[in-house]
Design a protein around this motif. Structure first.
Motif, PDB file in Angstrom:
ATOM      1  N   PRO A 144     -15.183  -5.662 -13.461  1.00 37.18           N
ATOM      2  CA  PRO A 144     -16.416  -4.865 -13.404  1.00 37.18           C
ATOM      3  C   PRO A 144     -16.227  -3.370 -13.708  1.00 37.18           C
ATOM      4  N   LEU A 145     -15.004  -2.883 -13.603  1.00 34.65           N
ATOM      5  CA  LEU A 145     -14.760  -1.459 -13.866  1.00 34.65           C
ATOM      6  C   LEU A 145     -14.869  -1.113 -15.349  1.00 34.65           C
ATOM      7  N   GLY A 146     -14.700  -2.099 -16.205  1.00 30.98           N
ATOM      8  CA  GLY A 146     -14.781  -1.862 -17.649  1.00 30.98           C
ATOM      9  C   GLY A 146     -13.473  -1.332 -18.211  1.00 30.98           C
ATOM     10  N   LYS A 147     -13.564  -0.848 -19.431  1.00 33.96           N
ATOM     11  CA  LYS A 147     -12.368  -0.354 -20.132  1.00 33.96           C
ATOM     12  C   LYS A 147     -11.865   0.948 -19.514  1.00 33.96           C
ATOM     13  N   VAL A 148     -10.562   1.155 -19.680  1.00 38.42           N
ATOM     14  CA  VAL A 148      -9.960   2.409 -19.236  1.00 38.42           C
ATOM     15  C   VAL A 148     -10.369   3.511 -20.207  1.00 38.42           C
ATOM     16  N   VAL A 149     -10.906   4.591 -19.656  1.00 41.54           N
ATOM     17  CA  VAL A 149     -11.251   5.757 -20.451  1.00 41.54           C
ATOM     18  C   VAL A 149     -10.051   6.705 -20.497  1.00 41.54           C
ATOM     19  N   LYS A 150      -9.407   6.867 -19.337  1.00 37.64           N
ATOM     20  CA  LYS A 150      -8.260   7.771 -19.250  1.00 37.64           C
ATOM     21  C   LYS A 150      -7.403   7.374 -18.054  1.00 37.64           C
ATOM     22  N   ARG A 151      -6.090   7.411 -18.252  1.00 34.65           N
ATOM     23  CA  ARG A 151      -5.138   7.136 -17.162  1.00 34.65           C
ATOM     24  C   ARG A 151      -4.062   8.217 -17.232  1.00 34.65           C
ATOM     25  N   SER A 152      -3.883   8.907 -16.111  1.00 37.99           N
ATOM     26  CA  SER A 152      -2.877   9.969 -16.046  1.00 37.99           C
ATOM     27  C   SER A 152      -1.953   9.733 -14.854  1.00 37.99           C
ATOM     28  N   PRO A 153      -0.649   9.865 -15.052  1.00 39.06           N
ATOM     29  CA  PRO A 153       0.277   9.706 -13.927  1.00 39.06           C
ATOM     30  C   PRO A 153       0.057  10.799 -12.887  1.00 39.06           C
ATOM     31  N   LEU A 154       0.079  10.406 -11.623  1.00 37.88           N
ATOM     32  CA  LEU A 154      -0.037  11.364 -10.522  1.00 37.88           C
ATOM     33  C   LEU A 154       1.286  11.547  -9.803  1.00 37.88           C
ATOM     34  N   ASP A 155       1.938  10.418  -9.509  1.00 34.32           N
ATOM     35  CA  ASP A 155       3.151  10.471  -8.708  1.00 34.32           C
ATOM     36  C   ASP A 155       3.996   9.240  -8.999  1.00 34.32           C
ATOM     37  N   SER A 156       5.289   9.381  -8.847  1.00 34.40           N
ATOM     38  CA  SER A 156       6.204   8.263  -9.030  1.00 34.40           C
ATOM     39  C   SER A 156       7.408   8.518  -8.138  1.00 34.40           C
ATOM     40  N   THR A 157       7.679   7.575  -7.241  1.00 33.26           N
ATOM     41  CA  THR A 157       8.794   7.762  -6.320  1.00 33.26           C
ATOM     42  C   THR A 157       9.677   6.524  -6.277  1.00 33.26           C
ATOM     43  N   ARG A 158      10.970   6.768  -6.194  1.00 35.05           N
ATOM     44  CA  ARG A 158      11.974   5.702  -6.105  1.00 35.05           C
ATOM     45  C   ARG A 158      12.244   5.440  -4.634  1.00 35.05           C
ATOM     46  N   HIS A 159      12.371   4.165  -4.291  1.00 35.11           N
ATOM     47  CA  HIS A 159      12.666   3.764  -2.921  1.00 35.11           C
ATOM     48  C   HIS A 159      13.757   2.698  -2.927  1.00 35.11           C
ATOM     49  N   THR A 160      14.488   2.608  -1.817  1.00 37.18           N
ATOM     50  CA  THR A 160      15.459   1.532  -1.649  1.00 37.18           C
ATOM     51  C   THR A 160      14.944   0.484  -0.668  1.00 37.18           C
ATOM     52  N   SER A 161      13.822   0.783  -0.036  1.00 38.32           N
ATOM     53  CA  SER A 161      13.186  -0.199   0.838  1.00 38.32           C
ATOM     54  C   SER A 161      11.687   0.084   0.874  1.00 38.32           C
ATOM     55  N   LEU A 162      10.929  -0.985   1.079  1.00 33.74           N
ATOM     56  CA  LEU A 162       9.480  -0.896   1.254  1.00 33.74           C
ATOM     57  C   LEU A 162       9.112  -1.815   2.412  1.00 33.74           C
ATOM     58  N   PRO A 163       8.039  -1.521   3.136  1.00 36.32           N
ATOM     59  CA  PRO A 163       7.654  -2.372   4.264  1.00 36.32           C
ATOM     60  C   PRO A 163       7.482  -3.837   3.839  1.00 36.32           C
ATOM     61  N   GLY A 164       8.105  -4.724   4.591  1.00 30.79           N
ATOM     62  CA  GLY A 164       7.982  -6.152   4.334  1.00 30.79           C
ATOM     63  C   GLY A 164       8.800  -6.670   3.160  1.00 30.79           C
ATOM     64  N   MET A 165       9.612  -5.808   2.575  1.00 29.74           N
ATOM     65  CA  MET A 165      10.410  -6.199   1.407  1.00 29.74           C
ATOM     66  C   MET A 165      11.894  -6.036   1.745  1.00 29.74           C
ATOM     67  N   PRO A 166      12.753  -6.850   1.112  1.00 24.05           N
ATOM     68  CA  PRO A 166      14.193  -6.657   1.328  1.00 24.05           C
ATOM     69  C   PRO A 166      14.665  -5.365   0.667  1.00 24.05           C
ATOM     70  N   ASP A 167      15.799  -4.868   1.080  1.00 29.53           N
ATOM     71  CA  ASP A 167      16.359  -3.681   0.437  1.00 29.53           C
ATOM     72  C   ASP A 167      16.557  -3.965  -1.049  1.00 29.53           C
ATOM     73  N   GLY A 168      16.302  -2.973  -1.862  1.00 32.08           N
ATOM     74  CA  GLY A 168      16.433  -3.120  -3.305  1.00 32.08           C
ATOM     75  C   GLY A 168      16.088  -1.817  -3.986  1.00 32.08           C
ATOM     76  N   THR A 169      15.742  -1.895  -5.256  1.00 32.90           N
ATOM     77  CA  THR A 169      15.339  -0.724  -6.028  1.00 32.90           C
ATOM     78  C   THR A 169      13.867  -0.874  -6.366  1.00 32.90           C
ATOM     79  N   TYR A 170      13.080   0.075  -5.916  1.00 32.57           N
ATOM     80  CA  TYR A 170      11.631   0.028  -6.093  1.00 32.57           C
ATOM     81  C   TYR A 170      11.128   1.334  -6.699  1.00 32.57           C
ATOM     82  N   GLN A 171      10.058   1.229  -7.450  1.00 33.05           N
ATOM     83  CA  GLN A 171       9.385   2.398  -7.996  1.00 33.05           C
ATOM     84  C   GLN A 171       7.904   2.240  -7.672  1.00 33.05           C
ATOM     85  N   VAL A 172       7.336   3.235  -7.008  1.00 31.99           N
ATOM     86  CA  VAL A 172       5.910   3.224  -6.672  1.00 31.99           C
ATOM     87  C   VAL A 172       5.251   4.341  -7.471  1.00 31.99           C
TER      88      VAL A 172
END
Length: 130
Positions: free
Chosen positions: A68-96
């Motif tokens: 229902p949102l339709g086509k993307v008009v514009k997408r801009s990066p706001l933030d990107s962080t590397r993690h070694t753990s996330l809630p409910g996930m095993p330890d690993g390499t993550y990017q949010v």
């Protein structure tokens, strides 16, 4: 000595290129969502995601929320962080990653895409639109 310097530069360049590989994977995955290829986007998620959300559930959720949102008009990066753990996930390499996204039918939204590195490949493990 010159060969050693070239080797060090090559290793450093490779590390930087590999460190940013998540960006290309994220863009490719978001393109699947944007083009309505929901089944393909589910196929490109981690096994852990697939065990939590069936393909039919994923398809239905995106048809109800994203379509229902339709086509993307514009997408801009706001933030990107590397993690070694996330809630409910095993330890690993993550990017949010967060994006400020404007759609045809919604002027302001925040997309959050979480990815994990498995066997050298970045795979989606979570996607939210707020």
């Amino acid at each position: 000595m010159k060969q050693l310097l070239i080797l060090i530069c090559f290793i450093a360049f490779s590390a930087v290129a590999n460190d940013k590989a998540y960006e290309q994977s994220a863009n490719n995955w978001l393109e699947l969502i944007d083009s309505g290829e929901y089944q393909a986007s589910w196929q490109d998620t981690s096994d852990r995601f697939k065990n939590q959300v069936s393909e039919a559930q994923w398809q239905l959720a995106l048809e109800q929320v994203r379509t229902p949102l339709g086509k993307v008009v514009k997408r801009s990066p706001l933030d990107s962080t590397r993690h070694t753990s996330l809630p409910g996930m095993p330890d690993g390499t993550y990017q949010v990653m967060q994006f400020s996204t404007q759609y045809e039918n919604k002027r302001e939204s925040i997309e959050t895409l979480s990815m994990t590195l498995i066997d050298g490949k970045w795979q989606a493990i979570g996607y939210f639109i707020k």
